[in-house]
Design a protein around this motif. Structure first.
Motif, PDB file in Angstrom:
ATOM      1  N   THR A 301       0.837  -1.214   0.000  1.00  0.00           N
ATOM      2  CA  THR A 301       0.000   0.000   0.000  1.00  0.00           C
ATOM      3  C   THR A 301       0.863   1.252   0.000  1.00  0.00           C
ATOM      4  OG1 THR A 301      -0.082  -0.011   2.418  1.00  0.00           O
ATOM      5  CG2 THR A 301      -1.854  -1.179   1.243  1.00  0.00           C
ATOM      6  N   GLN A 302       2.130   1.084  -0.381  1.00  0.00           N
ATOM      7  CA  GLN A 302       3.112   2.167  -0.307  1.00  0.00           C
ATOM      8  C   GLN A 302       2.700   3.393  -1.110  1.00  0.00           C
ATOM      9  OE1 GLN A 302       7.059   0.872  -1.320  1.00  0.00           O
ATOM     10  NE2 GLN A 302       7.919   2.933  -1.359  1.00  0.00           N
ATOM     11  N   TYR A 303       2.069   3.158  -2.256  1.00  0.00           N
ATOM     12  CA  TYR A 303       1.746   4.275  -3.148  1.00  0.00           C
ATOM     13  C   TYR A 303       0.259   4.601  -3.190  1.00  0.00           C
ATOM     14  CZ  TYR A 303       6.507   3.428  -4.780  1.00  0.00           C
ATOM     15  OH  TYR A 303       7.861   3.279  -4.833  1.00  0.00           O
ATOM     16  N   ASP A 304      -0.521   3.968  -2.315  1.00  0.00           N
ATOM     17  CA  ASP A 304      -1.979   4.169  -2.341  1.00  0.00           C
ATOM     18  C   ASP A 304      -2.372   5.626  -2.107  1.00  0.00           C
ATOM     19  OD1 ASP A 304      -2.144   1.526  -2.791  1.00  0.00           O
ATOM     20  OD2 ASP A 304      -3.219   0.999  -0.958  1.00  0.00           O
ATOM     21  N   GLU A 305      -1.731   6.271  -1.125  1.00  0.00           N
ATOM     22  CA  GLU A 305      -2.108   7.632  -0.775  1.00  0.00           C
ATOM     23  C   GLU A 305      -1.794   8.603  -1.914  1.00  0.00           C
ATOM     24  OE1 GLU A 305      -4.003  10.389   1.413  1.00  0.00           O
ATOM     25  OE2 GLU A 305      -3.796   8.259   1.909  1.00  0.00           O
ATOM     26  N   GLU A 306      -0.623   8.417  -2.545  1.00  0.00           N
ATOM     27  CA  GLU A 306      -0.251   9.298  -3.660  1.00  0.00           C
ATOM     28  C   GLU A 306      -1.186   9.099  -4.848  1.00  0.00           C
ATOM     29  OE1 GLU A 306       4.162   9.823  -4.343  1.00  0.00           O
ATOM     30  OE2 GLU A 306       4.190   8.121  -2.962  1.00  0.00           O
ATOM     31  N   LEU A 307      -1.536   7.843  -5.132  1.00  0.00           N
ATOM     32  CA  LEU A 307      -2.468   7.568  -6.227  1.00  0.00           C
ATOM     33  C   LEU A 307      -3.839   8.172  -5.955  1.00  0.00           C
ATOM     34  CD1 LEU A 307      -1.508   3.874  -7.014  1.00  0.00           C
ATOM     35  CD2 LEU A 307      -1.475   5.757  -8.657  1.00  0.00           C
ATOM     36  N   LYS A 308      -4.246   8.113  -4.691  1.00  0.00           N
ATOM     37  CA  LYS A 308      -5.539   8.690  -4.320  1.00  0.00           C
ATOM     38  C   LYS A 308      -5.542  10.193  -4.554  1.00  0.00           C
ATOM     39  CE  LYS A 308      -8.718   9.146  -0.408  1.00  0.00           C
ATOM     40  NZ  LYS A 308      -8.950   8.819   1.013  1.00  0.00           N
ATOM     41  N   LYS A 309      -4.471  10.869  -4.161  1.00  0.00           N
ATOM     42  CA  LYS A 309      -4.387  12.321  -4.352  1.00  0.00           C
ATOM     43  C   LYS A 309      -4.421  12.691  -5.830  1.00  0.00           C
ATOM     44  CE  LYS A 309      -1.815  13.299  -0.099  1.00  0.00           C
ATOM     45  NZ  LYS A 309      -0.509  13.757   0.457  1.00  0.00           N
ATOM     46  N   VAL A 310      -3.697  11.926  -6.653  1.00  0.00           N
ATOM     47  CA  VAL A 310      -3.677  12.184  -8.095  1.00  0.00           C
ATOM     48  C   VAL A 310      -5.072  12.012  -8.685  1.00  0.00           C
ATOM     49  CG1 VAL A 310      -2.837  11.337 -10.321  1.00  0.00           C
ATOM     50  CG2 VAL A 310      -1.251  11.612  -8.409  1.00  0.00           C
ATOM     51  N   SER A 311      -5.750  10.924  -8.291  1.00  0.00           N
ATOM     52  CA  SER A 311      -7.085  10.644  -8.809  1.00  0.00           C
ATOM     53  C   SER A 311      -8.082  11.723  -8.408  1.00  0.00           C
ATOM     54  CB  SER A 311      -7.561   9.281  -8.298  1.00  0.00           C
ATOM     55  OG  SER A 311      -8.840   8.979  -8.802  1.00  0.00           O
ATOM     56  N   MET A 312      -7.992  12.188  -7.146  1.00  0.00           N
ATOM     57  CA  MET A 312      -8.921  13.222  -6.669  1.00  0.00           C
ATOM     58  C   MET A 312      -8.684  14.534  -7.407  1.00  0.00           C
ATOM     59  SD  MET A 312      -8.948  12.452  -2.565  1.00  0.00           S
ATOM     60  CE  MET A 312      -9.976  13.881  -2.220  1.00  0.00           C
ATOM     61  N   GLU A 313      -7.414  14.905  -7.594  1.00  0.00           N
ATOM     62  CA  GLU A 313      -7.112  16.154  -8.305  1.00  0.00           C
ATOM     63  C   GLU A 313      -7.555  16.057  -9.756  1.00  0.00           C
ATOM     64  OE1 GLU A 313      -3.390  19.155  -9.423  1.00  0.00           O
ATOM     65  OE2 GLU A 313      -3.029  17.416  -8.118  1.00  0.00           O
ATOM     66  N   PHE A 314      -7.340  14.898 -10.369  1.00  0.00           N
ATOM     67  CA  PHE A 314      -7.736  14.694 -11.763  1.00  0.00           C
ATOM     68  C   PHE A 314      -9.242  14.879 -11.923  1.00  0.00           C
ATOM     69  CE2 PHE A 314      -8.810  12.433 -15.598  1.00  0.00           C
ATOM     70  CZ  PHE A 314      -7.732  12.664 -16.450  1.00  0.00           C
ATOM     71  N   SER A 315     -10.013  14.244 -11.039  1.00  0.00           N
ATOM     72  CA  SER A 315     -11.481  14.336 -11.107  1.00  0.00           C
ATOM     73  C   SER A 315     -11.956  15.770 -10.908  1.00  0.00           C
ATOM     74  CB  SER A 315     -12.113  13.431 -10.041  1.00  0.00           C
ATOM     75  OG  SER A 315     -11.778  12.086 -10.262  1.00  0.00           O
ATOM     76  N   ALA A 316     -11.317  16.480  -9.956  1.00  0.00           N
ATOM     77  CA  ALA A 316     -11.694  17.869  -9.692  1.00  0.00           C
ATOM     78  C   ALA A 316     -11.403  18.757 -10.892  1.00  0.00           C
ATOM     79  CB  ALA A 316     -10.957  18.385  -8.463  1.00  0.00           C
TER      80      ALA A 316
END
Length: 389
Positions: A301-316
């Motif tokens: 789960t090392q990169y889960d948080e970074e991927l989540k931030k990217v996905s949220m910014e992309f959607s916004a």
């Protein structure tokens, strides 16, 4: 035999998943009507607005925007006997917040928000960048206009980012409460700290006053001159200031100024070119993170948080890009709504006799305590009035 059956099951499930993901890519929107308030299955299996349920949805959005907390909205719905989409008498916080965030209410749809992570357990997980997401605009009739939806998102972000006002708070963030409008508006002109509502018990009875939190908790050493003000005196001063505003301008003009301030986009918006550039960067960043995540193994789960931030910014950003493209249309809609709302209230007597929290929220942006005898009241149209208490 067991191995063959498992292989066939995996193959079938894989085909189904592929079909769903192909439909997402093609922009096909799925509706789960049983748990989705406001819509019902219409002709050709397409969603149509349920008028009765749509009124409940609009009520929730409008009350949130005028300052009601989620807890207050729930209490009012239950008191009025209004049931959830699944027919339950009890509402919960997650349901209301989920509705307020759901882009389907403005006619759009973000596809592949979740995915099935395990073939056999059918465990569903939130998609935080593991799979591509697709944003479909105007896929079905809207219940909430885009401007209102966007303002609700901004208000949710504002409430969630409120800073603590008490040194006794356990976290740096404060919990929003829409119980008293002065909690958000009233601040100390000496130290800048918010004021807090306090009940004093005296031999002659209880008295409601407002006090500077900094002085209340830390003493005169930190805020020497902050006065304690009776709530009734503050209310009277605010009423007088609003009536003075009404004497300077017509009610219709004041309402139009405030409504347009609330509805129209802010100045200094990001350009389409800048958004497209950032979207391109996010795609590259997401691809690199997925490669790194694959390298360390599926269980990491090392990169889960970074991927989540990217996905949220992309959607916004996708939503913001859509908003900018429709800016001219939205501005025209805002003007029309402002005219309609002002016209409905044009016949109302402009004299205000009582302190009304909804009116105060709509018209006033801040109140600064200058002294024991004077307040500085700032209106949302930019007008400032120094009001004697």
């Amino acid at each position: 035999m067991m191995s063959q059956a498992q292989a066939e099951s995996e193959s079938m499930s894989g085909n189904i998943r592929w079909g769903h993901r192909k439909n997402f890519k093609d922009g096909k929107v799925y509706f789960h009507y049983a748990g989705f308030l406001g819509y019902r299955r219409g002709e050709n299996d397409l969603p149509e607005i349920d008028p009765e349920e749509a009124e409940i949805v609009r009520r929730i959005f409008s009350r949130y925007l005028i300052g009601h907390s989620v807890a207050k909205i729930i209490a009012d719905l239950e008191a009025d006997g209004i049931k959830t989409a699944r027919g339950h008498k009890k509402w919960n916080d997650g349901v209301i917040r989920g509705m307020l965030r759901n882009e389907k209410y403005m006619g759009d749809a973000l596809l592949q928000k979740t995915y099935i992570a395990d073939l056999f357990t059918r465990q569903t997980k939130k998609n935080t960048g593991e799979l591509p997401q697709y944003y479909v605009e105007n896929s079905h009739p809207a219940i909430i206009d885009r401007l209102t939806f966007q303002r609700v998102q901004e208000e949710m972000a504002r409430r969630s980012s409120l800073k603590k006002v008490s040194t006794a708070a356990k976290t740096e963030l404060a919990k929003y409460s829409g119980k008293y409008v002065l909690t958000e508006l009233l601040s100390c002109g000496n130290c800048g700290s918010p004021y807090r509502r306090v009940t004093w018990t005296r031999p002659e009875g209880k008295k409601i006053v407002w006090r500077c939190i900094n002085r209340l908790e830390n003493g005169k050493k930190f805020c020497k001159d902050a006065p304690t003000l009776e709530e009734s005196r503050i209310h009277t001063a605010v009423i007088s200031a609003m009536n003075e505003m009404f004497s300077q301008k017509s009610l219709k003009a004041i309402l139009q100024d405030s409504i347009r301030t609330a509805l129209l986009p802010e100045n200094g918006e990001t350009s389409l070119a800048a958004i497209d550039s950032r979207l391109s960067q996010l795609r590259e960043q997401q691809y690199r993170l997925l490669q790194l995540a694959a390298a360390v193994g599926a269980d990491s789960t090392q990169y889960d948080e970074e991927l989540k931030k990217v996905s949220m910014e992309f959607s916004a950003l996708v939503a913001k890009r859509s908003e900018l493209e429709k800016n001219r249309q939205d501005t025209e809609q805002a003007d029309e709504r402002a005219e309609q709302l002002a016209a409905e209230l044009e016949a109302v007597d402009t004299g205000i006799a009582t302190f009304d929290e909804v009116t105060v929220r709509q018209l006033i942006s801040a109140i600064t305590v200058l002294s024991e005898e004077k307040l500085l009241i700032r209106f949302k149209d930019g007008t400032e009035i120094e009001q004697i208490i």
